[in-house]
Scaffold this active site. Structure first.
Site, mmCIF file in Angstrom:
data_model
loop_
_atom_site.group_PDB
_atom_site.id
_atom_site.type_symbol
_atom_site.label_atom_id
_atom_site.label_comp_id
_atom_site.label_asym_id
_atom_site.label_seq_id
_atom_site.Cartn_x
_atom_site.Cartn_y
_atom_site.Cartn_z
ATOM 1 N N PRO A 303 0.824 -1.212 0.000
ATOM 2 C CA PRO A 303 0.000 0.000 0.000
ATOM 3 C C PRO A 303 0.861 1.266 0.000
ATOM 4 O O PRO A 303 1.881 1.319 0.685
ATOM 5 C CB PRO A 303 -0.781 -0.114 1.310
ATOM 6 C CG PRO A 303 0.123 -0.903 2.219
ATOM 7 C CD PRO A 303 0.874 -1.861 1.322
ATOM 8 N N GLY A 304 0.467 2.246 -0.780
ATOM 9 C CA GLY A 304 1.135 3.544 -0.765
ATOM 10 C C GLY A 304 0.142 4.612 -0.330
ATOM 11 O O GLY A 304 0.189 5.141 0.784
ATOM 12 N N ARG A 305 -0.805 4.871 -1.218
ATOM 13 C CA ARG A 305 -1.825 5.892 -0.995
ATOM 14 C C ARG A 305 -2.516 5.754 0.371
ATOM 15 O O ARG A 305 -2.705 6.745 1.084
ATOM 16 C CB ARG A 305 -2.872 5.765 -2.094
ATOM 17 C CG ARG A 305 -3.985 6.795 -2.082
ATOM 18 C CD ARG A 305 -5.113 6.366 -3.036
ATOM 19 N NE ARG A 305 -4.626 5.945 -4.327
ATOM 20 C CZ ARG A 305 -4.385 6.764 -5.349
ATOM 21 N NH1 ARG A 305 -4.636 8.043 -5.227
ATOM 22 N NH2 ARG A 305 -3.909 6.304 -6.492
ATOM 23 N N CYS A 372 0.021 28.793 -15.724
ATOM 24 C CA CYS A 372 -0.427 29.275 -17.024
ATOM 25 C C CYS A 372 -0.980 28.134 -17.873
ATOM 26 O O CYS A 372 -0.422 27.782 -18.917
ATOM 27 C CB CYS A 372 0.729 29.974 -17.728
ATOM 28 S SG CYS A 372 1.345 31.319 -16.715
HETATM 29 C C1 LIG Z 1 1.955 2.346 -7.305
HETATM 30 C C2 LIG Z 1 2.233 0.967 -6.863
HETATM 31 C C3 LIG Z 1 1.866 0.559 -5.581
HETATM 32 C C4 LIG Z 1 1.081 1.429 -4.627
HETATM 33 O O1 LIG Z 1 -0.164 1.777 -5.107
HETATM 34 P P1 LIG Z 1 -1.190 2.572 -4.151
HETATM 35 O O2 LIG Z 1 -2.355 2.817 -5.000
HETATM 36 O O3 LIG Z 1 -0.505 3.808 -3.729
HETATM 37 O O4 LIG Z 1 -1.457 1.661 -2.987
HETATM 38 C C5 LIG Z 1 2.205 -0.713 -5.202
HETATM 39 N N1 LIG Z 1 2.874 -1.550 -6.024
HETATM 40 C C6 LIG Z 1 3.247 -1.178 -7.265
HETATM 41 C C7 LIG Z 1 3.981 -2.126 -8.121
HETATM 42 C C8 LIG Z 1 2.931 0.078 -7.724
HETATM 43 O O5 LIG Z 1 3.288 0.437 -8.958
#
Ligand SMILES: *Cc1c(COP(=O)(O)O)cnc(C)c1O
Length: 445
Positions: A303-305, A372
């Site tokens: 997870p990132g987001r 712009c």
């Molecule tokens: C972008 C990405 C993530 C994270 O995605 P989220 O939507 O931020 O959870 C995880 N694994 C891979 C391979 C990604 O490209």
């Protein structure tokens, strides 16, 4: 250091703070505090635009993942937001890291993150990316194209041994927008399961003694709010693992299901329930493995987001208000250079006036940036007080992911600072980009 004591609620109960960090409290005069710090004070002290990151919210979200997935490896996807402090926070919460460039990798390792707990992705890794990954000893490299196999094997050398995974496209279409759907064949990432490319790549990797194939990887898309696509994908991935066992005699110990867990940007929007995801994904995995007579692999998620998005708040100062016919344009001192997401994906946000009590009724307005480009819109058709005026402060919640990490130098406005808040204290993590930073790079005069 800035300290502000929270006051009891003084505004209407329908004033929804559900997408704000859990620490958010109301202050008099429509003020808001996050992490115990008055946002208006942060704007005054650090200037605007500015990004506020609630350290406690990041911590809570990491812990929620660890509680929901006690037996899985949780890798934070660094591309959502990365700074050296963030690297430390992720390490201290026991998560691993997922990076997709030498830059992300090197920043993390030089901030003290153990390279063995880092996975490197990328549909087109440069020789420099691979060299850096090998030099720093990254735990896994995710192979994303056939040509990478021989290239990587050669770079590792005969005596070396590198853990790798193969990125598979499981043929599942999911995600909040076509630009963030990565589970089907019509996009650039991964190797197809259905046309045999993935299986072919796996057998070639297994033929390279210096590459240790630890498992398979997939990432079907981003901003998913439904568990079901993950269940379809996990079944297909187990099917491929069974074929690899049948044809190559190899049982792969790991399965990486990627990230993409969706969050709410506005009150009322749905989020992916990670407890339900964990329960159903693990049940599906166990069932599919039992049916294929495979041992259950170690699950990895990325997870990132969902780790950092809801922990961030963007602060802007209103520079001008323009009423043209039917529309009101509220222009702020940032825009697409600090947040390209609305222009890229049509994302919607819920900005709000802070630090001034308005008695005017709500009117529909469009919050635009200062760049712009006519497409430089931060939030179209949102409700804001009818008397909004230059000098007002606007705060945009859920600003922690894919904003600053995608920021640009457009119009030489300078990327905003990042201020961490926690326990009533504010601390600068990343300073504002200045003209001197640009001048230092511009060496050609
Ligand atoms: C972008 C990405 C993530 C994270 O995605 P989220 O939507 O931020 O959870 C995880 N694994 C891979 C391979 C990604 O490209």
């Amino acid at each position: 250091m800035t300290t502000t004591l929270a006051q009891p609620p003084v505004f209407a109960a329908d004033d929804d703070l559900s997408v704000w960090p859990g620490s958010t409290t109301r202050l008099p005069h429509e003020g808001l505090a996050v992490g115990g710090v008055d946002l208006a004070e942060i704007a005054g002290r650090f200037g605007t635009p500015a990004y506020v990151l609630d350290r406690g919210e990041v911590r809570e979200r990491c812990r929620a993942y660890r509680a929901a997935f006690p037996d899985a490896d949780i890798l934070y996807a660094a591309k959502a937001f990365l700074s050296r402090a963030m690297v430390r926070w992720i390490a201290s919460e026991g998560l691993g890291l997922d990076v997709c460039s030498a830059g992300e990798l090197e920043l993390a390792v030089t901030a003290g993150f153990p390279a063995s707990r880092i996975v490197m992705h990328g549909n087109a890794k440069s020789p420099h990316d691979l060299e850096t990954a090998l030099r720093l000893g990254v735990g896994r490299i995710v192979i994303d194209s056939p040509s990478e196999i021989a290239q990587l094997a050669a770079a590792v050398g005969h005596r070396g041994s590198q853990g790798v995974m193969v990125r598979v496209v499981p043929g599942v279409s999911a995600g909040g927008h076509s630009k963030i759907r990565t589970g089907t064949e019509d996009q650039k990432f991964g190797l197809s399961l259905t046309d045999g490319q993935a299986h072919h790549a796996i057998s070639r990797v297994l033929g390279q003694p210096q590459l240790r194939l630890t498992g398979l990887h997939c990432h079907i898309g981003s901003q998913l709010t439904d568990v079901r696509p993950y269940l379809v994908a996990v079944r297909r991935m187990v099917g491929l693992m069974a074929r690899v066992r049948d044809t190559q005699g190899v049982v792969l110990p790991e399965l990486d299901m990627g990230g993409g867990h969706g969050i709410a940007y506005r009150p009322g929007e749905s989020t992916l329930d990670i407890i339900a995801l964990s329960r159903r994904l693990r049940a599906e995995l166990a069932e599919a493995c039992a049916a294929a007579r495979l041992p259950v692999p170690r699950l990895i998620i990325e997870p990132g987001r969902a780790v950092v998005g809801p922990a961030g708040v963007a602060l802007y100062r209103v520079l001008s208000v323009k009423r043209t016919g039917e529309r009101t344009f509220v222009a702020v001192d940032g825009g697409m250079s600090d947040n390209p997401r609305p222009a890229l994906y049509g994302v919607r946000y819920a900005p709000r006036l802070i630090g001034r009590h308005s008695t005017a009724g709500t009117r529909t307005a469009t919050v635009v940036g200062r760049h712009c480009e006519a497409g430089d819109i931060l939030a179209a058709d949102v409700g804001l007080p009818g008397d909004i005026r230059p000098g007002d402060l606007l705060a945009v919640p859920v600003a922690g992911a894919y904003q600053l990490s995608m920021a640009s130098g457009y119009n030489l406005v300078g990327r905003p600072p990042v201020v961490a808040v926690d326990d009533g204290r504010a601390r600068l993590l990343v300073r504002r980009e200045t003209l001197d930073d640009y001048r230092a790079r511009d060496v050609g005069l």
